[in-house]
Design an enzyme around this catalytic site. Structure first.
Site, PDB file in Angstrom:
ATOM      1  N   LEU A 107      37.031 -58.835 131.667  1.00  0.00           N
ATOM      2  CA  LEU A 107      37.360 -59.120 130.270  1.00  0.00           C
ATOM      3  C   LEU A 107      36.396 -58.459 129.302  1.00  0.00           C
ATOM      4  O   LEU A 107      36.770 -58.177 128.160  1.00  0.00           O
ATOM      5  CB  LEU A 107      37.348 -60.636 130.029  1.00  0.00           C
ATOM      6  N   GLY A 108      35.167 -58.231 129.724  1.00  0.00           N
ATOM      7  CA  GLY A 108      34.204 -57.628 128.818  1.00  0.00           C
ATOM      8  C   GLY A 108      32.821 -57.576 129.417  1.00  0.00           C
ATOM      9  O   GLY A 108      32.580 -57.976 130.559  1.00  0.00           O
ATOM     10  N   GLY A 134      28.532 -58.068 128.262  1.00  0.00           N
ATOM     11  CA  GLY A 134      27.592 -58.546 127.260  1.00  0.00           C
ATOM     12  C   GLY A 134      26.177 -58.479 127.768  1.00  0.00           C
ATOM     13  O   GLY A 134      25.897 -57.903 128.831  1.00  0.00           O
ATOM     14  N   GLY A 135      25.235 -59.056 126.997  1.00  0.00           N
ATOM     15  CA  GLY A 135      23.844 -59.045 127.396  1.00  0.00           C
ATOM     16  C   GLY A 135      23.606 -59.811 128.678  1.00  0.00           C
ATOM     17  O   GLY A 135      22.693 -59.527 129.442  1.00  0.00           O
ATOM     18  N   PHE A 136      24.441 -60.807 128.936  1.00  0.00           N
ATOM     19  CA  PHE A 136      24.324 -61.618 130.145  1.00  0.00           C
ATOM     20  C   PHE A 136      24.794 -60.838 131.365  1.00  0.00           C
ATOM     21  O   PHE A 136      24.225 -60.932 132.438  1.00  0.00           O
ATOM     22  CB  PHE A 136      25.167 -62.881 129.970  1.00  0.00           C
ATOM     23  N   GLY A 137      25.837 -60.084 131.213  1.00  0.00           N
ATOM     24  CA  GLY A 137      26.453 -59.357 132.314  1.00  0.00           C
ATOM     25  C   GLY A 137      27.928 -59.180 132.039  1.00  0.00           C
ATOM     26  O   GLY A 137      28.345 -59.042 130.890  1.00  0.00           O
ATOM     27  N   VAL A 169      32.074 -60.339 132.281  1.00  0.00           N
ATOM     28  CA  VAL A 169      32.931 -61.516 132.222  1.00  0.00           C
ATOM     29  C   VAL A 169      34.265 -61.160 132.868  1.00  0.00           C
ATOM     30  O   VAL A 169      34.874 -60.140 132.533  1.00  0.00           O
ATOM     31  CB  VAL A 169      33.151 -61.989 130.771  1.00  0.00           C
ATOM     32  N   LYS A 205      31.414 -65.747 133.820  1.00  0.00           N
ATOM     33  CA  LYS A 205      30.298 -64.902 133.375  1.00  0.00           C
ATOM     34  C   LYS A 205      29.370 -64.684 134.561  1.00  0.00           C
ATOM     35  O   LYS A 205      28.801 -65.628 135.107  1.00  0.00           O
ATOM     36  CB  LYS A 205      29.553 -65.561 132.217  1.00  0.00           C
ATOM     37  N   ASP A 243      22.339 -67.463 117.879  1.00  0.00           N
ATOM     38  CA  ASP A 243      23.076 -66.210 118.088  1.00  0.00           C
ATOM     39  C   ASP A 243      24.532 -66.362 117.673  1.00  0.00           C
ATOM     40  O   ASP A 243      25.445 -65.922 118.375  1.00  0.00           O
ATOM     41  CB  ASP A 243      22.981 -65.769 119.550  1.00  0.00           C
TER      42      ASP A 243
END
Length: 662
Positions: free
Chosen positions: A352-353, A355-358, A360, A374, A471
């Site tokens: 799906l996408g 991000g900074g976390f990793g 998704v 996530k 955030d």
């Protein structure tokens, strides 16, 4: 019409239901032929067997039958194909087989009189039609005493209910178990108990004997094979009597025996084999228990090193105030294999996408629940602290405008969070795209603004923990199927202890354009930092523009600065997103812009609380005039008023400070 499987090409012809009466998408129910054992018709609800037909006479490669009402039935079962079809002799009769979205398999007939389809036959219609309604070794049907209050389930001879309590509560799904009547060995006087007026048992493990034989011959053939446990003798019109036998079940019943005191050679041998098998089973069981205990200890030690503790399905972080709470947050712990199956081994199709976390991923659990997963990247700038922080906070929070966390997965090097799936992605996906932004009229945008404000107010005031998100941005506002906003991503959120108004950090993390000046420059954050971020989001929703985008045709370099200039010139409605096509309510938009400017004022003390913001959004009260916002950057000009190519400065002479952004 023909249903079935072509064994050569793999083509499987079956019927599926619509999603609804008006939606022709694939629904939950489907009817097909089961090709294993002795083939039979089956009806599924999702992956659950819902109903099955009686066995068809399959002993030859092809067979057919004609019943009343002019229907002809045909079956094929050979190396190339297993299939079933029906037809009608009279061409004036129109019939069809339909799988309804309500869970009925229906045969319909066209009635010329009232020009409607009439139901000729349907299943499942009665309780006893449902698959396994009375469980294993149970039978379902009306009782001879005609007592309407009597339970429809009874056990086969020699069996008793597995759970008498459930049976008394009219729940027979657990089925029956054999009564303890002593040892019964094959070849020692056993026989069969005849049970009449029942549909033949499930034929998944049944086999037609390849010969024509009478009922007595069928019985003797089954008795000669210790794996044969039940049989039926079927009289097929024009083809004689056929024998269908079941294997590897336990329907054998014990006949009366003259003596059980003397054990012959065969019985001694059987007891010896049984003893050896039981011993081997116990050894394997003990080895498995030790292995699982060792694995559990290893996992627990690893979790201990990470300060994460789980009790049953509940988790908490050691050393935090939640550890002392009487009610730890409910948290499901997912197995890695479950997550791999749900995401098709993290297939790129399900991504799906990023991000900074990793990354998704979209996933579907075995119960059909859609989730968003996530997955912490091994090289992620965020690590175990952010992971723990998010689990701790969001598992404890429950609000309609906060995304719901179902659980987490910690196994090996993998760390994952499992959320409810948001089909409409995030807010920035819509408002910053000219085509998609037209799908959000002013009414829907205003509802989204109100929802975000309520979610932040819950974090700041209404939850047991006073939480500062740190955030907030449009990409962290997710939209559900009805476009309701839900705040997500609590990786860097902080809990404010007691009456503490402000806190300081040496590690400033966040997203450029949404951070307040006191946080970006000095590392000081409070609930007013979130208010600043909300003000930016509000102005972005109204304008459809990003705050940190460069405005080539204006002196101001940020959306905040541009809105402030238009506000001072009394032309602030010029900023409204053109995709709304003047359908907005002017006074509501003006009010929202003014509230947005109040939220982004430079001095944190001048900004309203989220409670005041929500009241201003909901009530027609007089609003104070906003003071100059923060970060009013302008393009430098020379003495002639032309824009130069020199470096940028802020109008209050504060330099643009470098900071760590995510």
């Amino acid at each position: 019409m023909r249903l079935g499987l072509n064994r050569i090409t793999g083509l499987d012809r079956f019927l599926t239901s619509w999603k609804s009466q008006d939606d022709p998408g694939t629904g939950d129910y489907f009817a097909k032929m089961n090709p294993t054992g002795s083939p039979q018709g089956v009806f599924y609800k999702g992956s659950t067997l819902y109903w099955r037909s009686a066995p068809w006479p399959w002993p030859t490669s092809s067979s057919s039958a004609t019943v009343s009402w002019g229907f002809n039935y045909d079956s094929v079962n050979n190396e190339d194909e297993v299939s079933y079809a029906y037809s009608i002799d009279d061409p004036s009769i129109i019939s069809r087989l339909v799988v309804g979205n309500s869970g009925l398999l229906q045969k319909l007939m066209w009635n010329d009189g009232d020009l409607q389809w009439k139901e000729f036959w349907s299943v499942p219609k009665y309780q006893c039609d449902n698959y396994r309604h009375c469980g294993a070794y149970g039978k379902c049907g009306p009782e001879s005493d005609n007592n309407v209050y009597k339970f429809e389930c009874t056990c086969l001879p020699g069996y008793e209910p597995k759970s008498r309590k459930n049976w008394d509560h009219r729940d027979g799904s657990g089925g029956c178990v054999r009564k303890q009547l002593g040892l019964s060995m094959c070849g020692n006087g056993e026989g069969f108990v005849k049970v009449e007026r029942l549909k033949a048992p499930d034929t998944f493990n049944a086999v037609w004997m390849d010969m024509s034989m009478s009922s007595s011959e069928c019985e003797q053939a089954c008795l000669r094979n210790c794996s044969c446990t039940a049989f039926i003798s079927m009289n097929i019109d024009g083809k004689g009597t056929r024998c269908l036998a079941w294997y590897d079940a336990t329907e054998l019943a014990t006949y009366t025996r003259k003596s059980i005191g003397f054990l012959g050679h065969k019985r001694q041998l059987a007891i010896t084999i049984s003893s050896v098998m039981v011993t081997l089973f116990m050894v394997c069981l003990m080895a498995y228990i030790c292995l699982m205990k060792k694995r559990k200890t290893k996992v627990k030690r690893k979790l201990h090193n990470q300060s994460l503790y789980f009790t049953g399905t509940k988790g908490y972080w050691k050393g935090h105030e939640l550890e002392e709470s009487s009610s730890h947050p409910d948290l499901l712990i997912f197995d890695l294999g479950c997550i791999i199956a749900a995401t098709d081994n993290f297939s790129p199709i399900n991504k799906l996408g990023q991000g900074g976390f990793g990354s998704v991923f979209k996933g579907q659990l075995s119960n059909g629940q859609e989730v968003a997963i996530k997955r912490l990247s091994y090289s992620s700038a965020q690590g175990i602290e952010e992971f723990k922080n998010e689990v701790l906070l969001i598992a404890k929070l429950q609000h309609r405008n906060l995304v719901k966390l179902f659980g987490c997965c910690i196994q090996g090097e993998e760390k994952m969070l499992i959320y409810e799936y948001m089909p409409n992605k995030s807010l920035d996906f819509f408002i910053f795209d000219h085509t998609r932004s037209s799908l959000l009229n002013w009414g829907k945008r205003f509802e989204i603004i109100i929802g975000i404000a309520r979610g932040i107010l819950y974090l700041h005031q209404d939850s047991r923990l006073k939480i500062i998100h740190r955030d907030l941005k449009t990409s962290n506002v997710l939209l559900d199927g009805e476009m309701n906003p839900k705040i997500s991503d609590f990786g860097i959120a902080r809990i404010s202890n007691g009456d503490q108004i402000q806190d300081t950090t040496t590690r400033v993390v966040g997203t450029y354009g949404y951070m307040s000046p006191e946080y970006a420059i000095f590392g000081k954050f409070s609930t007013k930092s979130d208010v600043f971020s909300f003000g930016v989001i509000l102005l972005e929703i109204v304008s459809g523009k990003k705050n940190n985008s460069s405005y080539q045709r204006h002196d101001s370099l940020t959306l905040i600065g541009h809105v402030w200039e238009l506000w001072r010139e009394d032309r602030v409605l010029d900023i409204v997103d053109s995709s709304m096509n003047d359908s907005f309510v002017s006074h509501e938009v003006l009010r929202c812009i003014q509230i947005g400017l109040l939220c982004v004022q430079e001095d944190a003390m001048d900004r309203p609380t989220m409670l005041a913001v929500l009241l201003m959004l909901s009530c027609e009260t007089t609003l104070p005039s906003p003071k100059q916002p923060a970060f009013i950057f302008r393009r430098p000009t020379n003495n002639l008023g032309s824009i130069t190519g020199e470096r940028f400065y802020s109008i209050n002479d504060v330099t643009i400070t470098e900071f760590e952004a995510r």
